[in-house]
Design an enzyme around this catalytic site. Structure first.
Site, mmCIF file in Angstrom:
data_model
loop_
_atom_site.group_PDB
_atom_site.id
_atom_site.type_symbol
_atom_site.label_atom_id
_atom_site.label_comp_id
_atom_site.label_asym_id
_atom_site.label_seq_id
_atom_site.Cartn_x
_atom_site.Cartn_y
_atom_site.Cartn_z
ATOM 1 N N ALA A 189 6.813 4.327 -2.537
ATOM 2 C CA ALA A 189 6.947 4.449 -1.080
ATOM 3 C C ALA A 189 7.992 3.469 -0.579
ATOM 4 O O ALA A 189 8.087 2.347 -1.074
ATOM 5 C CB ALA A 189 5.615 4.180 -0.389
ATOM 6 N N ASP A 190 8.759 3.912 0.396
ATOM 7 C CA ASP A 190 9.673 3.023 1.098
ATOM 8 C C ASP A 190 9.068 2.538 2.408
ATOM 9 O O ASP A 190 9.460 1.492 2.915
ATOM 10 C CB ASP A 190 11.001 3.734 1.357
ATOM 11 C CG ASP A 190 11.815 3.864 0.084
ATOM 12 O OD1 ASP A 190 12.700 3.025 -0.127
ATOM 13 O OD2 ASP A 190 11.546 4.781 -0.710
ATOM 14 N N ARG A 191 8.120 3.287 2.925
ATOM 15 C CA ARG A 191 7.381 2.859 4.120
ATOM 16 C C ARG A 191 6.102 3.681 4.229
ATOM 17 O O ARG A 191 6.137 4.906 4.147
ATOM 18 C CB ARG A 191 8.226 3.033 5.379
ATOM 19 C CG ARG A 191 7.579 2.489 6.661
ATOM 20 C CD ARG A 191 8.440 2.761 7.893
ATOM 21 N NE ARG A 191 9.702 2.059 7.846
ATOM 22 C CZ ARG A 191 10.012 0.990 8.573
ATOM 23 N NH1 ARG A 191 9.116 0.473 9.386
ATOM 24 N NH2 ARG A 191 11.211 0.442 8.496
ATOM 25 N N ALA B 130 6.912 7.543 3.813
ATOM 26 C CA ALA B 130 8.323 7.850 3.583
ATOM 27 C C ALA B 130 8.667 7.473 2.151
ATOM 28 O O ALA B 130 8.425 6.348 1.719
ATOM 29 C CB ALA B 130 9.204 7.070 4.555
#
Length: 414
Positions: A282-284, A292
């Site tokens: 995950a990036d966010r 995201a």
């Protein structure tokens, strides 16, 4: 020998050395790029020579440290960069501007934003440049050490949770897992997030025996429940799955079969080895669990839901954005059209696939056009997977699942 995305020599706290592995050249070429300034950090992050949310945060933080130390060692450079070292308020203001510039390199990944927020606080509480240098050095060392420790913990948490879940579901025997993009040593300080879980699953499968007795719910003579195959997705258009994840799996001698993004449904349906889970990074992750991650993750989640395959997001607490309520508010970075229309790789001999060497006897990089140069291109770097498609979020604090109303309670982490 473990893979290193970031080489950080901290033996001299006032004169550190930072080098970043150029991941655009993998898997045929290993080359490290020195990072001396915030500009260097911005460049390697923006150009995706380093990628992965944890690694981006580490490199960004280190680039501030190297610039601060460079300023103190070379007063001429400080003048060229418009720092007035005799005026702490000037230096403070200039550094805040530089930090904002660095943040613009990759806006979607929350780890970089979180780290830079921490560094702003350190800056405001520093009495001078030397004091900031000392405090920032301690911060980045802790950031790196905690990331590695958390990755190992997450790996064990995710592996144990999946194995226990499969036994509770009545499954016994060998199975495979899916993953997308790259979430291993090349995306972090080491071991990895989603790929860290896969590493832990493989380690457990290798050590099964007298020291790992079967669960009470397993039949006495049943085959052990263990992961025997990984299916990494190629991950177009930047091919992090084929260039990087496959590279790590081969390096670690973990059995893997590379597939394209469009093959996943058919692979699940026809695989002789049942595929029981997907692990993604995950990036966010926002407050409700919407996530995201690399473009193609949402598509993979939809496929997994169709086939009843468990879908897990693996990320440390630092990746969780507890302020943003849902994925609708996440800013998704869009990349240049040329990154879609062109494929960059190593030129190889058509017959034996060995790399073609340049005059310096190094593998020769090449760009190949795969689309009309004037065609319109949409090239988002990420997509948003709604929390409804996620079975669990694996963190260093444990595995979070949804309550009876279908909601994650991620605020318990804070």
């Amino acid at each position: 020998m473990s893979l290193e995305a970031i080489k950080f020599d901290r033996s001299e706290p006032r004169k550190v050395s930072v080098k970043v592995l150029d991941q655009l050249l993998l898997p045929y070429t290993t080359k490290y790029i020195p990072v001396h300034t915030i500009d260097d950090g911005y460049r390697v992050i923006k150009n995706m020579q380093v990628r992965g949310a944890p690694a981006i945060a580490i490199v960004g933080s280190l680039s501030i440290l190297t610039e601060v130390q460079f300023l103190q060692l070379d007063s001429q450079k400080s003048t060229q960069w418009f720092y007035d070292l005799s005026d702490w308020s000037n230096v403070n203001s200039k550094l805040l501007q530089r930090i904002e510039f660095l943040l613009s390199s990759r806006p979607t990944a929350v780890n970089l934003s979180n780290s830079l927020t921490e560094i702003r606080g350190i800056l405001q509480n520093s009495s001078d440049l030397s004091d900031f240098d000392s405090k920032l050095f301690q911060y980045v060392c802790t950031l790196i050490d905690d990331d590695l420790a958390n990755n190992i913990t997450m790996g064990n948490n995710g592996a144990e949770y999946l194995l226990e879940s499969l036994v509770q579901d009545g499954f016994q025997g060998e199975f495979g897992v899916l993953t997308i993009c790259n979430t291993g040593s090349l995306a972090t300080s080491g071991y990895g997030t989603a790929l860290g879980v896969i590493r832990s699953l493989w380690a457990k499968s290798q050590s099964q025996g007298s020291e790992n007795p079967p669960s009470k719910k397993q039949k006495k003579d049943a085959a052990p429940t263990k992961m025997v195959q990984v299916f990494p997705l190629e991950t177009r258009p930047y091919n992090q799955g084929s260039r990087l994840t496959a590279y790590e799996l081969v390096h670690d001698e973990i059995p893997a079969t590379l597939i394209t993004d469009s093959m996943v449904s058919y692979k699940i349906k026809t695989s002789p080895i049942p595929i029981k889970a997907a692990f993604v990074g995950a990036d966010r992750i926002v407050r409700n669990g919407d996530t995201a991650n690399k473009i193609g993750t949402f598509q993979l989640a939809i496929v997994c839901k169709q086939f009843g395959i468990k879908f897990f997001v693996v990320a440390p607490k630092t990746t969780i954005d507890n302020v943003t309520p849902s994925g609708d508010q996440i800013v998704v970075e869009e990349r240049k059209p040329s990154e879609f229309r062109l494929v960059t790789g190593t030129a190889v001999d058509y017959v034996n696939e060995s790399p073609i060497l340049n005059d310096s006897q190094e593998p020769q990089s090449a760009k190949v056009g795969i689309a009309p140069p004037n065609v319109n291109v949409w090239n988002p770097a990420f997509d948003i997977t709604p929390h409804e498609f996620i079975d669990g979020i694996v963190t260093e604090k444990g595995v979070f699942t949804k309550d009876d109303k279908g909601n994650f309670q991620l605020d318990k982490l804070f």
